[in-house]
Design a protein around this motif. Structure first.
Motif, PDB file in Angstrom:
ATOM      1  N   GLU A  55       0.840  -1.210   0.000  1.00 23.65           N
ATOM      2  CA  GLU A  55       0.000   0.000   0.000  1.00 23.65           C
ATOM      3  C   GLU A  55       0.870   1.254   0.000  1.00 23.65           C
ATOM      4  O   GLU A  55       0.559   2.235  -0.687  1.00 23.65           O
ATOM      5  CB  GLU A  55      -0.919  -0.013   1.226  1.00 23.65           C
ATOM      6  CG  GLU A  55      -1.856   1.169   1.323  1.00 23.65           C
ATOM      7  CD  GLU A  55      -2.937   1.145   0.257  1.00 23.65           C
ATOM      8  OE1 GLU A  55      -3.550   2.212   0.016  1.00 23.65           O
ATOM      9  OE2 GLU A  55      -3.185   0.065  -0.328  1.00 23.65           O
ATOM     10  N   TYR A  56       1.960   1.226   0.743  1.00 22.58           N
ATOM     11  CA  TYR A  56       2.843   2.395   0.795  1.00 22.58           C
ATOM     12  C   TYR A  56       3.475   2.664  -0.567  1.00 22.58           C
ATOM     13  O   TYR A  56       3.566   3.815  -1.006  1.00 22.58           O
ATOM     14  CB  TYR A  56       3.930   2.178   1.847  1.00 22.58           C
ATOM     15  CG  TYR A  56       5.015   3.224   1.811  1.00 22.58           C
ATOM     16  CD1 TYR A  56       4.785   4.519   2.258  1.00 22.58           C
ATOM     17  CD2 TYR A  56       6.281   2.910   1.299  1.00 22.58           C
ATOM     18  CE1 TYR A  56       5.784   5.480   2.200  1.00 22.58           C
ATOM     19  CE2 TYR A  56       7.282   3.866   1.246  1.00 22.58           C
ATOM     20  CZ  TYR A  56       7.024   5.156   1.698  1.00 22.58           C
ATOM     21  OH  TYR A  56       8.016   6.118   1.632  1.00 22.58           O
ATOM     22  N   ARG A  59       0.891   4.342  -2.813  1.00 25.09           N
ATOM     23  CA  ARG A  59       0.649   5.742  -2.478  1.00 25.09           C
ATOM     24  C   ARG A  59       1.876   6.611  -2.798  1.00 25.09           C
ATOM     25  O   ARG A  59       1.740   7.763  -3.219  1.00 25.09           O
ATOM     26  CB  ARG A  59       0.279   5.871  -0.997  1.00 25.09           C
ATOM     27  CG  ARG A  59      -1.098   5.302  -0.652  1.00 25.09           C
ATOM     28  CD  ARG A  59      -1.345   5.349   0.849  1.00 25.09           C
ATOM     29  NE  ARG A  59      -2.677   4.879   1.203  1.00 25.09           N
ATOM     30  CZ  ARG A  59      -3.763   5.650   1.295  1.00 25.09           C
ATOM     31  NH1 ARG A  59      -3.659   6.962   1.070  1.00 25.09           N
ATOM     32  NH2 ARG A  59      -4.932   5.140   1.609  1.00 25.09           N
ATOM     33  N   ALA A  74      -1.307  13.769   2.533  1.00 21.53           N
ATOM     34  CA  ALA A  74      -2.136  12.574   2.707  1.00 21.53           C
ATOM     35  C   ALA A  74      -1.264  11.341   2.935  1.00 21.53           C
ATOM     36  O   ALA A  74      -1.588  10.472   3.757  1.00 21.53           O
ATOM     37  CB  ALA A  74      -3.035  12.391   1.489  1.00 21.53           C
ATOM     38  N   LEU A  75      -0.132  11.247   2.216  1.00 13.98           N
ATOM     39  CA  LEU A  75       0.777  10.121   2.422  1.00 13.98           C
ATOM     40  C   LEU A  75       1.359  10.143   3.833  1.00 13.98           C
ATOM     41  O   LEU A  75       1.478   9.097   4.489  1.00 13.98           O
ATOM     42  CB  LEU A  75       1.902  10.165   1.384  1.00 13.98           C
ATOM     43  CG  LEU A  75       2.975   9.080   1.508  1.00 13.98           C
ATOM     44  CD1 LEU A  75       2.362   7.695   1.358  1.00 13.98           C
ATOM     45  CD2 LEU A  75       4.086   9.307   0.485  1.00 13.98           C
ATOM     46  N   TRP A  78      -1.242   8.855   6.287  1.00 17.00           N
ATOM     47  CA  TRP A  78      -1.396   7.401   6.215  1.00 17.00           C
ATOM     48  C   TRP A  78      -0.228   6.706   6.900  1.00 17.00           C
ATOM     49  O   TRP A  78      -0.418   5.728   7.619  1.00 17.00           O
ATOM     50  CB  TRP A  78      -1.488   6.971   4.753  1.00 17.00           C
ATOM     51  CG  TRP A  78      -1.680   5.492   4.592  1.00 17.00           C
ATOM     52  CD1 TRP A  78      -2.852   4.817   4.582  1.00 17.00           C
ATOM     53  CD2 TRP A  78      -0.644   4.519   4.435  1.00 17.00           C
ATOM     54  NE1 TRP A  78      -2.643   3.463   4.440  1.00 17.00           N
ATOM     55  CE2 TRP A  78      -1.275   3.254   4.345  1.00 17.00           C
ATOM     56  CE3 TRP A  78       0.741   4.577   4.360  1.00 17.00           C
ATOM     57  CZ2 TRP A  78      -0.567   2.062   4.177  1.00 17.00           C
ATOM     58  CZ3 TRP A  78       1.447   3.394   4.205  1.00 17.00           C
ATOM     59  CH2 TRP A  78       0.799   2.152   4.116  1.00 17.00           C
ATOM     60  N   CYS A  79       0.980   7.197   6.694  1.00 14.29           N
ATOM     61  CA  CYS A  79       2.152   6.586   7.322  1.00 14.29           C
ATOM     62  C   CYS A  79       2.105   6.719   8.840  1.00 14.29           C
ATOM     63  O   CYS A  79       2.581   5.838   9.565  1.00 14.29           O
ATOM     64  CB  CYS A  79       3.428   7.228   6.780  1.00 14.29           C
ATOM     65  SG  CYS A  79       3.749   6.862   5.039  1.00 14.29           S
ATOM     66  N   GLN A  82       0.245   3.805  10.453  1.00 15.52           N
ATOM     67  CA  GLN A  82       0.759   2.453  10.248  1.00 15.52           C
ATOM     68  C   GLN A  82       1.972   2.217  11.150  1.00 15.52           C
ATOM     69  O   GLN A  82       2.776   3.123  11.377  1.00 15.52           O
ATOM     70  CB  GLN A  82       1.155   2.243   8.775  1.00 15.52           C
ATOM     71  CG  GLN A  82       0.033   2.480   7.787  1.00 15.52           C
ATOM     72  CD  GLN A  82      -1.119   1.519   7.972  1.00 15.52           C
ATOM     73  OE1 GLN A  82      -0.916   0.340   8.292  1.00 15.52           O
ATOM     74  NE2 GLN A  82      -2.339   1.994   7.755  1.00 15.52           N
TER      75      GLN A  82
END
Length: 262
Positions: A55-56, A59, A74-75, A78-79, A82
């Motif tokens: 997924e990373y 993105r 946004a990245l 998300w990181c 996780q």
């Protein structure tokens, strides 16, 4: 499985006779042997770390093709959510600020503050405004001291006014008690409430003088040199007989003391 159920675990051994599956439960791992005839198929499932990395990569490739700070922001978000990608989140936020130094969402996520149209960290802001804060604190301290002195003065005046009012109230209470003592009437007699005989009222109408006949002559006032309760005495009748007359000088025809003629 042939009965429609599934079993999850790490495959230790798989052959034509059986499949050995390691199953963990409650911190304890157990090797479960399943007959090959009951196993329909064995599927390999990607681990959580492998799926997150995929997924990373997806993105990241999207952000590299974009020149917008929003995609890198946004990245980074998300990181942050996780496990094991915290360093990747910091890199993504740095790329977002490189594209737009005034990108407010990224600045706020990093804990930056804006002072005089300039973004800075909290430590930098504290060092910048510390002198002003100290000066404001000193000025506020002086204002508070002045307010305290005014409050103390007002409290002293209120205390003096309270004492004066208490003195007036005490004087008023003494006046009330004195007035009540003066207005105290003597007790009523014992027979005041006894039954009384009711009498028919007698009305006396004074006699008015006739218009053609004058009334009685007015009474004369007593002499001024006499007291009001004293009345002038009637003068005694004068003695007309001579004081030095003797029985010899009496008339021969005068009656005797017993009324018979001599």
């Amino acid at each position: 499985m042939a009965d429609g159920t599934t079993r999850e675990g790490r495959v230790l051994e798989a052959n034509d006779k059986e499949v050995v599956l390691e199953v963990g439960q409650g911190g304890v791992t157990v090797a479960v042997r399943l007959p090959r005839s009951q196993v329909v198929k064995v599927e390999e499932k990607a681990s959580t770390g492998t799926a997150a990395m995929g997924e990373y990569v997806s993105r990241l490739s999207k952000a590299l093709k974009s020149t917008s700070a929003d995609d890198w922001h946004a990245l980074g978000l998300w990181c942050r959510g996780q496990r094991g990608f915290r360093d990747k989140a910091a890199e993504a936020f740095d790329r977002a600020l490189a594209l737009d130094p005034n990108h407010a969402p990224t600045r706020l996520v990093l804990g930056h503050v804006r002072i005089n149209d300039a973004w800075m960290t909290r430590e930098q802001a504290i060092r910048l405004i510390a002198p002003d804060l100290e000066a404001n604190a000193q000025a506020r301290e002086l204002e508070l001291q002045k307010e305290i002195e005014e409050a103390r003065t007002a409290a002293a005046e209120a205390e003096a006014r309270n004492k004066a009012l208490e003195a007036k109230l005490a004087e008023l209470r003494r006046d009330i008690e004195d007035l009540r003592a003066r207005l105290t009437l003597p007790p009523l007699p014992a027979d005041y409430y006894r039954p009384r005989v009711l009498y028919r009222p007698l009305i006396i109408i004074p006699r008015l003088p006739h218009p053609h006949h004058p009334g009685p002559p007015p009474k004369k006032d007593p002499p001024k040199d006499l007291p009001k309760d004293a009345s002038p005495k009637d003068p005694s009748p004068q003695d007309t007989s001579p004081k030095n007359a003797s029985p010899k000088d009496a008339s021969p025809n005068a009656p005797s003391p017993d009324g018979s003629p001599k």
